[in-house]
Write an enzyme that holds these catalytic residues in place. Sequence first.
Site, PDB file in Angstrom:
ATOM      1  N   HIS A 150       1.026  -1.143  -0.345  1.00  0.00           N
ATOM      2  CA  HIS A 150      -0.165  -0.345  -0.108  1.00  0.00           C
ATOM      3  C   HIS A 150       0.752   1.698  -0.042  1.00  0.00           C
ATOM      4  O   HIS A 150       1.889   1.032   0.308  1.00  0.00           O
ATOM      5  CB  HIS A 150      -1.024  -0.057   1.693  1.00  0.00           C
ATOM      6  CG  HIS A 150      -1.318   1.432   1.594  1.00  0.00           C
ATOM      7  ND1 HIS A 150      -2.767   1.586   0.600  1.00  0.00           N
ATOM      8  CD2 HIS A 150      -1.323   2.103   2.208  1.00  0.00           C
ATOM      9  CE1 HIS A 150      -3.075   3.333   1.435  1.00  0.00           C
ATOM     10  NE2 HIS A 150      -2.326   2.941   2.110  1.00  0.00           N
TER      11      HIS A 150
ATOM     12  N   HIS B  82      -9.042  10.650   5.345  1.00  0.00           N
ATOM     13  CA  HIS B  82      -8.854  11.495   6.167  1.00  0.00           C
ATOM     14  C   HIS B  82      -9.490  12.857   6.305  1.00  0.00           C
ATOM     15  O   HIS B  82      -9.422  13.762   7.023  1.00  0.00           O
ATOM     16  CB  HIS B  82      -7.293  12.431   5.090  1.00  0.00           C
ATOM     17  CG  HIS B  82      -6.191  11.259   4.972  1.00  0.00           C
ATOM     18  ND1 HIS B  82      -5.856  10.662   3.976  1.00  0.00           N
ATOM     19  CD2 HIS B  82      -5.222  11.366   5.861  1.00  0.00           C
ATOM     20  CE1 HIS B  82      -4.623  10.083   4.568  1.00  0.00           C
ATOM     21  NE2 HIS B  82      -4.389  10.180   5.787  1.00  0.00           N
TER      22      HIS B  82
END
Length: 767
Positions: free
Chosen positions: A650, A703
């Site tokens: 990732h 986020h």
Amino acid sequence: MKTTILGYPRIGSQRELKKANEAFWSGRIDKDELLKTGSELKKQNWIQQQKLGIDLIPSNDFSFYDQILDACLTFGCIPKRYKNFDKNNFLELYFAMARGYQKDHLDVTAMEMTKWFDTNYHYIVPEFEKDQNFEFFSKKIIDEYKEALALGIKTKPVLIGPVTFLLLGKEKADGFDRIDLLDKLLPVYFEIIGELTNLDVEYIQFDEPCLALNLSEKEREAITTTYETIHAKFPKLRIYLANYFDCYGENLDTALQLPVDTLHLDLVRCPSQLDDILESKNYNPKTKLALGLVDGRNIWKNDFEASLKIIEKATSSILPENIWISASCSLLHTPYDLDLETNLQSEIKQWLAFSKQKLEEITTLKELSTPNNEAYLSLFEENKLANLTRQSSKLIHNQNVKDRISNLKEADSHRENNFSIRQAKQKEALKLPLYPTTTIGSFPQTKEVRNWRLKYKKGLLSQNDYDSLIAKEIENSIRFQEEIGLDVLVHGEFERNDMVEYFGEKLNGFAFSDYGWVQSYGSRCVKPPILFGDVSREKPMTIKWSTYAQSLTDIPVKGMLTGPVTILQWSFVRNDQPRATTCNQIALAIRDEVVDLEKNGLKIIQIDEPAIREGLPLRKEDWQHYLNWAVKAFRISASGVNDETQIHTHMCYSEFNDIISNIADMDADVITIETSRSEMELLNAFVNFKYPNEIGPGVYDIHSPRVPSLEEIETLLMKAKNVLPTQHIWVNPDCGLKTRDWPETKEALKNLVKAAKNMRKRELKLI
């Protein structure tokens, strides 16, 4: 000779800013309380620097979220999607740009975020339109100067340089070059400078770290135009031009010919540039040099003996009054105060310096450079002894680790067969549907989970009680994932603190602070491990909870690990051997864990490497050396398993266009990336390169607290489907869910699974 720094940490020694921000976002405190916290932190920082002998103290280095976001507001560079926000409600607009906004009939995405040069700090990416206009909107820089002045401290206001500001941003449409916006931007700078000079500001610090990059001739001309124009309009202003993180390189002659008072040199990253300057025919000895001798990126004690030799070299050619002693870059990247650490092993602690101690080092270097100043000689001897004991310490060296590194073979960095063969075997073994769904690894770490971990650490919770609580949390997360229909599950990482700190605690060669926090972005703070010695793994690190999670379900559960490059990049790394050597030591430890996970029945193992791009040197001529050892370290960590075992990696908040072939060389079976904030823009690099392996383009931004709609996720997946082979596409968020709350996480993941199922239905209709 005087002292200065470029910037100071702003989160507070006890993370006061983080706590205040999060309390404000949740409605537990109001705007006045948040602003009061900010004012108190600024006051403490300024007084601390004054007390410890810093002659020229910066202001406007404080930020509630990010300094480049602050600059966007300062210059009125506000994307059009925020036009419905009340500009008088400054904080609502500010945090909407940073985090997105979803209430009161407004649903607006956040601005993009990416790494600040080669650090683990994230900045908000400015957005530019072809018809972009700028205005002096936020007066923060003026207000902070006045705040410090009210305390009797005359500061050096800090401004991001106009060329760097433009280069850090993105054009949001084709047909123009953002550097061409300079003529529109400069008048705002003139207005800011005018107001500051009316307040009798003597110095303004212009940060132009773009001077550490490979600039085009046009970009260098923009630098020249900028500072010649500023000097012509404000001839009495003393311009402190700051470059850091590398040499000026081929930009040096441009920098030396600028009409500036002071040039800042990062002599930690580029010790040779002082010689380059002193030998240059373009250097005017009247131009002051700020010697960045104290490392602003790492926590090792300065070597006074070596630094004094550099100062001596400078004073042999330059008058002492034309020299500043400073840190290499802003101290934003180092923790507050080593004095707070009462649990660090004393032998290791004597080798370290946090931000407060770095201020003392800067002042001490100034005093040691002053003739006949014998009062500081004891500090010199103490520093010399600490550095000598570090070199010979038995804590650092492990011969077994060194032997294993020397015995590495080329075959250790390769899987048994190529991807096409592995893919066929994995499809047969895993039997996953089209558009397989998964998450990146972590689930929300609630207040209760964090409290369990704290009590366990303090001995207030027994091992059995702690394990029971974690086991129940893992089971709940597995049942939730099964219920909504995810195809590959994770155990949730409830037992883990930080993704690097957790592994560092289980490896030899690492030490840990209690208060060594640094800002990663916004309210997100990390406490990097101190990687001081040879790295090895004594016993398995993740088997217990990974195998427990897999025992609860027949659906595949991913084993979750942090990769060697990321552990290296996100630690305070020893500086007494090549980083490549240290990285290979970590890679071998991770390899052992990967092999053990496979032996214990885990069929999918994710080795996160979000820091691969971050570690890339700033100058392209230095890239290949780094990429060779970084990619090889990942492959060493991943190549000890059978073809049927699927290796994921990732990466988030990175640009891949210029290193995509190296990403492919990592040879992970599946890569998951962040693409939601850029609306799949980052996917273009993989498409243009014809990336051969499977890919999960993140379909929603973790986020931000906003929940993406089903339609929004499907739109992004359709964009991916239009450019990627269907059998290669995974569906996932763009990063781990640790910092989110459960309600929004559940709603978002339900939409994610529904979107994947809808995509499968479309495929069935096409068949």
